[in-house]
Design a protein around this motif. Sequence first.
Motif, PDB file in Angstrom:
ATOM      1  N   ASP A 141     -23.333 -19.225 -29.627  1.00  0.00           N
ATOM      2  CA  ASP A 141     -22.092 -19.145 -28.853  1.00  0.00           C
ATOM      3  C   ASP A 141     -22.585 -18.548 -27.420  1.00  0.00           C
ATOM      4  OD1 ASP A 141     -19.043 -19.201 -28.130  1.00  0.00           O
ATOM      5  OD2 ASP A 141     -19.368 -17.079 -28.219  1.00  0.00           O
ATOM      6  N   TYR A 155     -20.580 -24.099 -34.671  1.00  0.00           N
ATOM      7  CA  TYR A 155     -19.835 -24.187 -36.098  1.00  0.00           C
ATOM      8  C   TYR A 155     -19.502 -22.880 -36.320  1.00  0.00           C
ATOM      9  CZ  TYR A 155     -18.794 -24.246 -41.110  1.00  0.00           C
ATOM     10  OH  TYR A 155     -18.233 -23.966 -42.317  1.00  0.00           O
ATOM     11  N   HIS A 156     -18.086 -22.671 -36.381  1.00  0.00           N
ATOM     12  CA  HIS A 156     -17.721 -21.141 -36.691  1.00  0.00           C
ATOM     13  C   HIS A 156     -17.500 -21.004 -38.253  1.00  0.00           C
ATOM     14  CE1 HIS A 156     -15.352 -17.557 -36.485  1.00  0.00           C
ATOM     15  NE2 HIS A 156     -15.286 -17.724 -35.299  1.00  0.00           N
ATOM     16  N   LYS A 160     -14.081 -19.825 -39.974  1.00  0.00           N
ATOM     17  CA  LYS A 160     -12.863 -20.557 -39.704  1.00  0.00           C
ATOM     18  C   LYS A 160     -13.052 -21.827 -40.031  1.00  0.00           C
ATOM     19  CE  LYS A 160     -11.360 -17.503 -36.336  1.00  0.00           C
ATOM     20  NZ  LYS A 160     -11.401 -16.934 -34.845  1.00  0.00           N
ATOM     21  N   ILE A 201     -14.700 -24.401 -38.516  1.00  0.00           N
ATOM     22  CA  ILE A 201     -14.565 -25.370 -37.594  1.00  0.00           C
ATOM     23  C   ILE A 201     -15.758 -25.691 -36.904  1.00  0.00           C
ATOM     24  CG2 ILE A 201     -13.238 -25.803 -35.406  1.00  0.00           C
ATOM     25  CD1 ILE A 201     -10.907 -24.068 -36.414  1.00  0.00           C
ATOM     26  N   TYR A 209     -17.278 -27.921 -33.448  1.00  0.00           N
ATOM     27  CA  TYR A 209     -16.797 -28.408 -32.307  1.00  0.00           C
ATOM     28  C   TYR A 209     -18.037 -28.523 -31.188  1.00  0.00           C
ATOM     29  CZ  TYR A 209     -16.614 -23.476 -30.666  1.00  0.00           C
ATOM     30  OH  TYR A 209     -16.763 -22.239 -30.584  1.00  0.00           O
ATOM     31  N   TYR A 220     -10.880 -23.138 -26.793  1.00  0.00           N
ATOM     32  CA  TYR A 220     -11.716 -22.670 -27.716  1.00  0.00           C
ATOM     33  C   TYR A 220     -11.497 -23.063 -29.096  1.00  0.00           C
ATOM     34  CZ  TYR A 220     -13.328 -18.664 -30.732  1.00  0.00           C
ATOM     35  OH  TYR A 220     -14.154 -18.046 -31.502  1.00  0.00           O
ATOM     36  N   LEU A 221     -12.542 -23.719 -29.699  1.00  0.00           N
ATOM     37  CA  LEU A 221     -12.678 -24.239 -31.207  1.00  0.00           C
ATOM     38  C   LEU A 221     -12.211 -25.517 -31.345  1.00  0.00           C
ATOM     39  CD1 LEU A 221     -11.477 -21.204 -33.384  1.00  0.00           C
ATOM     40  CD2 LEU A 221     -13.697 -21.624 -33.035  1.00  0.00           C
ATOM     41  N   ASP A 262      -6.935 -18.653 -37.365  1.00  0.00           N
ATOM     42  CA  ASP A 262      -7.164 -18.386 -35.936  1.00  0.00           C
ATOM     43  C   ASP A 262      -6.051 -18.261 -34.989  1.00  0.00           C
ATOM     44  OD1 ASP A 262      -9.245 -18.415 -33.496  1.00  0.00           O
ATOM     45  OD2 ASP A 262      -7.820 -19.817 -32.896  1.00  0.00           O
ATOM     46  N   ASN A 277      -4.186 -26.332 -31.903  1.00  0.00           N
ATOM     47  CA  ASN A 277      -5.014 -27.401 -32.081  1.00  0.00           C
ATOM     48  C   ASN A 277      -4.790 -28.442 -31.444  1.00  0.00           C
ATOM     49  OD1 ASN A 277      -2.635 -28.676 -32.960  1.00  0.00           O
ATOM     50  ND2 ASN A 277      -2.636 -28.079 -35.201  1.00  0.00           N
TER      51      ASN A 277
END
Length: 351
Positions: free
Chosen positions: A43, A72-73, A76, A78, A80, A126-127, A331, A335
């Motif tokens: 990040d 990749y988080h 969470k 997720i 992206y 974000y995300l 989060d 979305n």
Amino acid sequence: MREVTYARKIRFQFLLYSIFLFFLLEVALRLPYFPSVQFRLDDKKLHCLQTSGNLLSIPWMRLCPNQSLDLYHPEKNIQYHVSTDFRGERITSAVNATISDRASWNSYNKGIPEIWVLGDSVALGYLVSDQESLPWTLDSILEQRNSQIKVRNLGVDALGSFGIQERLIEVLKDSSPPKAAYWIYHISDFTDSYRELELQNSVKKRILVRVSYVLSIFSAVFNTFKIVYEKYKPESADNLVIPSSGSVLGPDHPHRKAAISLFEFVKEKKIPLILVFLPEPNEKYEPVVDSALVKEVRQIAIDSGISLLDLQQPIYDFWRKNSKEIFLPKDGHPNPTLYRFIAQELGKNIR
């Protein structure tokens, strides 16, 4: 004399072992077993500190130019994709996103009328991947109308009212005022105002931010300490929203002052600002309309003669009618479904 020599030997050995342990941890924490640390390091490739001014100037966070990252988080779950152009702005068009020669990104037509999307992580997207962000979706809607207006994503993580004003000062150096500038208001701006005020008033804080930024880029150990610290002290995490009830903005509150300063600035620079309100998520990730903070900020905007686009009730009605999730799980950011709805409403407003 022997005791002094022995003590020095012990200290030297301790230092040597400490250095060895540090580098061992640096290597070990970069292994696939620690995805949270890897996410932090990845990040940081997207975020740069503003380098203009001297070392004691306010260190504003910006997106790094010419990036294309898959993130990749793990907490969470997720994944992206984020792409930025030569200006350090997130890509808002499929035309630029498919260009293989990144050097050709370093140009744009200044004569094209623009729509600016301002704000923090909500405006940024974000995300969510590029094509799911609000500015990209809005640009696609305008393109379907054969409109010549282009949308720019000026969002930056954890940017408060004063930070948005500074961001506009930068952009106006190379750009004319837009046809419209939509500030996607987020209640985390409340806490961001304290942080930005501290940065303005404290040289020590500015230095610490710069040191922390450098360490977070290169050190897996430092990022691990931050993860553990935020886990056991959640209020230290970025973008934490403090629930509001009753009157929260006194006459001298930094958020009130920063908002008024921003409103006066955009009027002086003839920027047609539209303040956009969204519902905030509760602990169950359900939309909440008209918190005390939003009511007060809305009144400040009205008193300052700023245009409003209040989407709180329309979004709430959309959620109730369709029974669809509109916030990211674990989060609270919008979305892709919510971003599409917001973009459609902004499209109506532009029409």
